[in-house]
Design an enzyme around this catalytic site. Structure first.
Site: not given
Length: 360
Positions: A257, A261, A270
């Site tokens: 990805r 998200h 992160y």
């Protein structure tokens, strides 16, 4: 007394198209030149739709949206192997499958704009509603597959979910049941390496997700999820096995990805940017475009022409979606049950009272 090995297993990985656009000729699927071009066109349509959706969300014209950037090959490649009679059970990040199956583009925008009418699937398509809850649709896909088997329908169901879904109880229950009853279902894991902010290595101690199939006695394979040819070939074999009575299969699409998200997320908090750069070099569209160019099937002029055509098509889809009258609040009560419960009747009356206050 003795201690001996009573079983051993291996996990296979399929790769056909490398990052430079070169293919393993012995593994090439039986696809015509028009098929190969079509696969690239569908991936480009998916990417431009995705980019337009992100722009619309930032302009306040779309709700929270999950980008599929980087996952086009695993979605288009697998969907291209489906037949019209098969059933598709999506999670929430399968835009490329919807696009490949021919779902109306305006309706996809409509759904992500918060209008459930976007999920009114056209009659010629067999698509279960989008499942936002992680993994809860897996038992549904197995149940549909078992129903098809009992009825003697020569079809398969394809169930998509992410790496995070493999940690849910629904995953284990679904695969166990499918294995025991040999249900004609293909489980397709979109392993994009991150379950929101949880990395794949913190998701499970297993070296691969494909090996989870072994525990349930069904075939499992890992494919290069950024290689549209490998994904197509693995999915086609699994679907043919399911339709012919060979039972379920599990496919792990090893992809990435490249975006957040969702538009409510900030992956920079992160995720190491160098990791993203490494996967950008494995871009599924770039390697397929190189492959087509080497075969004389693609060039810059065709690229520019197709990008322009897709932009115009997306313009029409967005205009159609935004011209659709908004849903009515009372529709919530019209489509939930055949007959409203006493509680729903009270709620509907409360809604009417509120609207009278608004207009009073």
């Amino acid at each position: 007394m003795s201690k001996k090995i009573i079983a051993s297993f291996t996990v296979s990985r399929l790769e056909i198209l490398d990052e430079q656009g070169r293919v393993d000729a012995e593994l090439m699927p039986d696809l015509t030149d028009p098929d190969l071009v079509r696969l690239y066109e569908l991936m480009l349509l998916t990417r431009q739709f995705d980019q337009r959706a992100l722009h619309l969300q930032r302009e306040g014209r779309l709700g929270t949206y999950p980008s599929v950037l980087g996952q086009e090959a695993s979605q288009v490649g697998s969907a291209y192997a489906l037949q019209k009679s098969d059933w598709f059970f999506p999670a929430f990040r399968e835009l490329g499958v919807f696009v490949t199956l021919g779902y109306p583009l305006a309706e996809i925008y409509q759904y992500w704009n918060g209008d459930e009418r976007g999920l009114l699937c056209p009659e010629q398509l067999n698509i279960f509603p989008i499942c936002i809850a992680v993994g809860t649709h897996i038992p549904h896909a197995v149940g549909a597959a078992m129903a098809a088997r009992y009825r003697g329908d020569p079809i398969a169901t394809a169930c998509y979910f992410g790496d995070g879904g493999t940690s849910k109880g629904d995953f284990h229950e679904g695969l166990n049941m499918a294995g025991v009853f040999q249900a004609p279902v293909v489980f397709i894991i979109q392993n994009n390496q991150w379950a929101i902010s949880i990395s794949r290595n913190h998701q499970t101690a297993a070296e691969t997700l494909a090996q989870k199939a072994i525990a349930y006695g069904i075939p499992g394979i890992q494919v290069d999820g950024n290689d549209v040819l490998a994904v197509y070939q693995a999915t086609r074999e699994a679907l043919q096995r399911a339709r012919s009575g060979g039972g379920p299969s599990l496919i792990e699409c090893d992809t990435y990805r490249m975006a957040d998200h969702t538009t409510a997320d900030d992956a920079a908090r992160y995720r190491d940017p160098e990791e993203v750069q490494r996967w950008q070099r494995r871009d599924p569209l770039l390697r397929m475009r190189r492959f087509l160019a080497d075969r004389g099937l693609w060039d810059d002029a065709r690229q520019q022409q197709l990008e322009t055509e897709i932009d115009a098509r997306l313009d029409r889809a967005v205009a159609r979606e935004e011209a659709t009258p908004p849903a009515r609040a009372r529709d919530i009560f019209a489509y939930t049950w055949t007959e409203m419960t006493p509680r729903q009747k009270r709620q509907l009356q409360q809604l009417r009272d509120l609207r009278e206050l608004d207009h009073g």
